[in-house]
Design a protein around this motif. Structure first.
Motif, PDB file in Angstrom:
ATOM      1  N   PRO A  48       0.975  -1.202  -0.086  1.00  0.00           N
ATOM      2  CA  PRO A  48      -0.056  -0.053   0.166  1.00  0.00           C
ATOM      3  C   PRO A  48       0.686   1.306  -0.167  1.00  0.00           C
ATOM      4  O   PRO A  48       0.961   1.824   1.183  1.00  0.00           O
ATOM      5  N   ALA A  49       1.331   1.516  -1.312  1.00  0.00           N
ATOM      6  CA  ALA A  49       2.627   2.442  -1.351  1.00  0.00           C
ATOM      7  C   ALA A  49       2.309   3.942  -1.332  1.00  0.00           C
ATOM      8  O   ALA A  49       1.000   4.366  -1.545  1.00  0.00           O
ATOM      9  N   ASN A  50       3.302   4.713  -1.445  1.00  0.00           N
ATOM     10  CA  ASN A  50       3.191   6.091  -2.131  1.00  0.00           C
ATOM     11  C   ASN A  50       3.214   6.144  -3.626  1.00  0.00           C
ATOM     12  O   ASN A  50       3.728   5.199  -4.005  1.00  0.00           O
ATOM     13  N   SER A  51       3.087   7.182  -4.213  1.00  0.00           N
ATOM     14  CA  SER A  51       3.322   7.566  -5.636  1.00  0.00           C
ATOM     15  C   SER A  51       4.789   7.759  -6.204  1.00  0.00           C
ATOM     16  O   SER A  51       4.922   7.719  -7.224  1.00  0.00           O
ATOM     17  N   TYR A  52       5.869   7.632  -5.141  1.00  0.00           N
ATOM     18  CA  TYR A  52       7.114   7.871  -5.699  1.00  0.00           C
ATOM     19  C   TYR A  52       7.873   6.453  -5.548  1.00  0.00           C
ATOM     20  O   TYR A  52       9.104   6.689  -5.867  1.00  0.00           O
ATOM     21  N   GLY A  53       7.504   5.403  -4.964  1.00  0.00           N
ATOM     22  CA  GLY A  53       8.025   4.177  -4.870  1.00  0.00           C
ATOM     23  C   GLY A  53       8.976   4.309  -3.541  1.00  0.00           C
ATOM     24  O   GLY A  53       9.982   3.338  -3.522  1.00  0.00           O
ATOM     25  N   LEU A  54       8.827   5.058  -2.729  1.00  0.00           N
ATOM     26  CA  LEU A  54       9.783   5.197  -1.426  1.00  0.00           C
ATOM     27  C   LEU A  54       9.107   3.751  -0.619  1.00  0.00           C
ATOM     28  O   LEU A  54       8.012   3.947  -0.168  1.00  0.00           O
ATOM     29  N   MET A  55      10.078   2.953  -0.335  1.00  0.00           N
ATOM     30  CA  MET A  55       9.690   1.959   0.383  1.00  0.00           C
ATOM     31  C   MET A  55      10.491   1.684   1.656  1.00  0.00           C
ATOM     32  O   MET A  55      11.144   0.727   1.696  1.00  0.00           O
ATOM     33  N   ASP A  56      10.883   2.836   2.601  1.00  0.00           N
ATOM     34  CA  ASP A  56      11.861   2.644   3.386  1.00  0.00           C
ATOM     35  C   ASP A  56      11.127   2.882   4.803  1.00  0.00           C
ATOM     36  O   ASP A  56      11.814   3.126   5.769  1.00  0.00           O
ATOM     37  N   GLY A  57       9.694   2.796   4.866  1.00  0.00           N
ATOM     38  CA  GLY A  57       9.078   3.103   6.306  1.00  0.00           C
ATOM     39  C   GLY A  57       8.052   1.989   6.223  1.00  0.00           C
ATOM     40  O   GLY A  57       7.525   1.573   5.523  1.00  0.00           O
ATOM     41  N   ILE A  63       8.748  -4.915   3.601  1.00  0.00           N
ATOM     42  CA  ILE A  63       8.883  -5.744   2.343  1.00  0.00           C
ATOM     43  C   ILE A  63      10.400  -5.472   1.844  1.00  0.00           C
ATOM     44  O   ILE A  63      10.968  -6.435   1.270  1.00  0.00           O
ATOM     45  N   SER A  64      10.895  -4.092   1.755  1.00  0.00           N
ATOM     46  CA  SER A  64      12.260  -4.050   1.459  1.00  0.00           C
ATOM     47  C   SER A  64      13.308  -4.764   2.075  1.00  0.00           C
ATOM     48  O   SER A  64      14.115  -5.212   1.393  1.00  0.00           O
ATOM     49  N   GLU A  65      13.314  -4.972   3.353  1.00  0.00           N
ATOM     50  CA  GLU A  65      14.075  -5.702   4.011  1.00  0.00           C
ATOM     51  C   GLU A  65      14.347  -7.169   3.766  1.00  0.00           C
ATOM     52  O   GLU A  65      15.240  -7.720   3.361  1.00  0.00           O
ATOM     53  N   GLY A  68      14.768  -7.128  -0.216  1.00  0.00           N
ATOM     54  CA  GLY A  68      16.184  -6.319  -0.581  1.00  0.00           C
ATOM     55  C   GLY A  68      15.741  -4.998  -1.102  1.00  0.00           C
ATOM     56  O   GLY A  68      14.858  -5.220  -1.800  1.00  0.00           O
ATOM     57  N   PHE A  69      16.511  -4.044  -0.796  1.00  0.00           N
ATOM     58  CA  PHE A  69      16.251  -2.547  -1.011  1.00  0.00           C
ATOM     59  C   PHE A  69      16.519  -2.584  -2.731  1.00  0.00           C
ATOM     60  O   PHE A  69      15.943  -1.405  -2.975  1.00  0.00           O
ATOM     61  N   ASP A  70      17.198  -3.493  -3.666  1.00  0.00           N
ATOM     62  CA  ASP A  70      17.104  -3.159  -4.815  1.00  0.00           C
ATOM     63  C   ASP A  70      15.542  -3.308  -5.321  1.00  0.00           C
ATOM     64  O   ASP A  70      15.371  -2.641  -6.429  1.00  0.00           O
ATOM     65  N   LEU A  71      14.577  -4.036  -4.672  1.00  0.00           N
ATOM     66  CA  LEU A  71      13.382  -3.874  -5.076  1.00  0.00           C
ATOM     67  C   LEU A  71      12.758  -2.287  -5.113  1.00  0.00           C
ATOM     68  O   LEU A  71      12.121  -2.107  -6.129  1.00  0.00           O
ATOM     69  N   MET A  72      13.110  -1.448  -4.052  1.00  0.00           N
ATOM     70  CA  MET A  72      12.629  -0.147  -4.009  1.00  0.00           C
ATOM     71  C   MET A  72      13.171   0.469  -5.633  1.00  0.00           C
ATOM     72  O   MET A  72      12.482   1.351  -6.138  1.00  0.00           O
ATOM     73  N   LYS A  73      14.375   0.113  -5.749  1.00  0.00           N
ATOM     74  CA  LYS A  73      14.870   1.007  -6.837  1.00  0.00           C
ATOM     75  C   LYS A  73      14.226   0.361  -8.033  1.00  0.00           C
ATOM     76  O   LYS A  73      14.120   1.120  -9.061  1.00  0.00           O
ATOM     77  N   LYS A  74      13.888  -0.913  -8.133  1.00  0.00           N
ATOM     78  CA  LYS A  74      13.144  -1.448  -9.124  1.00  0.00           C
ATOM     79  C   LYS A  74      11.842  -0.889  -9.620  1.00  0.00           C
ATOM     80  O   LYS A  74      11.535  -0.519 -10.696  1.00  0.00           O
ATOM     81  N   VAL A  75      11.186  -0.494  -8.381  1.00  0.00           N
ATOM     82  CA  VAL A  75       9.658  -0.060  -8.432  1.00  0.00           C
ATOM     83  C   VAL A  75       9.842   1.541  -8.878  1.00  0.00           C
ATOM     84  O   VAL A  75       9.044   1.945  -9.874  1.00  0.00           O
TER      85      VAL A  75
END
Length: 112
Positions: A48-57, A63-65, A68-75
């Motif tokens: 249930p994300a935000n419009s910019y693909g920030l997945m660090d909170g 999910i990112s942990e 892997g945080f490469d998923l956030m970069k991919k998104v």
């Protein structure tokens, strides 16, 4: 298709139990994300994300942990390529996580 509703708050799980009591393929679960993913076989996870693909909170961080945080970069790369950098609220897309053949549905639930 089996749908798991995951929250680490027992009160939320109890509410879902009542609401979905007559729905056969929906199972509310009270657990943390890592333990759930390590112990269950799922094909896909919804963010249930935000419009910019920030997945660090919050839930996105879990999910990112796990993936892997490469998923956030991919998104974020997908959002830049397909939505000019800002995914419209209410839209979603599915992407391969690159981990154990699991997919991620990135649903833009809000703007940051």
């Amino acid at each position: 298709m089996k749908i798991y509703l995951l929250d680490n708050n027992i009160h939320m799980k109890n509410i879902w139990d009542l609401y979905f009591r007559d729905v056969q393929d929906v199972t509310p679960v009270c657990d943390d994300f890592k333990h759930f993913m390590d112990s269950m076989e799922v094909e896909c996870v919804v963010s249930p994300a935000n419009s910019y693909g920030l997945m660090d909170g919050g839930y996105d961080r879990a999910i990112s942990e796990w993936f892997g945080f490469d998923l956030m970069k991919k998104v974020q790369a997908y959002i830049i390529a397909n939505y000019k950098g800002e995914q419209p609220v209410g839209s979603s897309f599915i992407i391969d996580t690159g981990v154990k053949d699991k997919k991620l549905i990135h649903e833009s639930a809000f703007r940051t």
